[in-house]
Design a protein around this motif. Structure first.
Motif: not given
Length: 228
Positions: A41-51, A55-59, A65-68
């Protein structure tokens, strides 16, 4: 096919799944509104933030993701293998997970987003401690693959093919334990906020102590007995 699933795996898997469900619901209901126990789900949010060029949500999501991932790295370093085997350093890994959850609680109570990173790291560590047992996938922090495995097994059973019923029952138990932990975490958050994390912290610490002081002690006693 898994013919015999040891009791300690059944109990441990259920308890840790319950704990992860509690952590994840607390994170989701809290101010971060992000998952702590799984990545999809977080990867989907990552992709949405890019779209959306947010930038704030992307970071923030990237850091989660990196923490996991980093939690999984810790698990690999400490435990040394994803194949479940008695005697490995699971107690040490669980102790580290408890420390990460304690740090997460301290930061969350200060309304710091950093708390989410440590909660996610703890879940990544737990999920990677055990990946397989004799070829059977075991996950305790998310349900997607587990639900797919259950569905495939049920389909095989309906088609009259061989099915490992013990494994299906174990997977169902993990499913309900995670769900139960999620319900508990959400209810506790409504009542006491991020102090809800105290429950999974106690569970993980207790699990580490039991592994260190009961299971490993019993193994040592067993191996020290003279061969008859």
């Amino acid at each position: 096919m898994l013919k015999k699933l040891p009791l300690w795996i059944k109990v441990g898997g259920g308890v840790l799944a319950y704990s992860a469900g509690c952590v994840n619901s607390t994170a989701l209901v809290g101010f971060t509104h992000l998952s702590a126990s799984h990545v999809t789900g977080n990867v989907s949010l990552f992709a949405t933030a890019i779209a959306h060029k947010d930038i704030k949500m992307l970071l923030m999501v990237c850091a989660v993701l990196l923490s996991f991932l980093f939690g999984s790295v810790i698990s690999g370093y400490v435990v040394g293998s994803t194949n479940l085997k008695a005697g490995r350093r699971y107690g040490t890994a669980l102790s580290i997970e408890a420390v990460l959850l304690i740090i997460s609680l301290m930061l969350f109570t200060q309304h710091s987003f950093l708390g989410h990173f440590f909660a996610t790291m703890a879940c990544g560590l737990q999920n990677s401690m055990v990946a397989t047992y004799r070829g059977a996938g075991i996950r305790t922090t998310h349900l997607t693959g587990l639900t797919s495995d259950m569905g495939a097994s049920i389909g095989n059973w309906l088609a009259g093919r061989g099915t490992d019923k013990k494994m299906v029952m174990f997977q169902a138990m993990i499913w309900y334990c995670f769900c139960g932990g999620g319900v508990t975490g959400a209810i506790l958050y409504v009542k006491i906020g991020y102090l809800a994390l105290i429950l999974p912290i106690v569970i993980v610490i207790s699990s580490a102590m039991l592994y260190h002081w009961i299971f490993l002690k019993w193994e040592k006693f067993h191996h020290e007995q003279p061969n008859l």
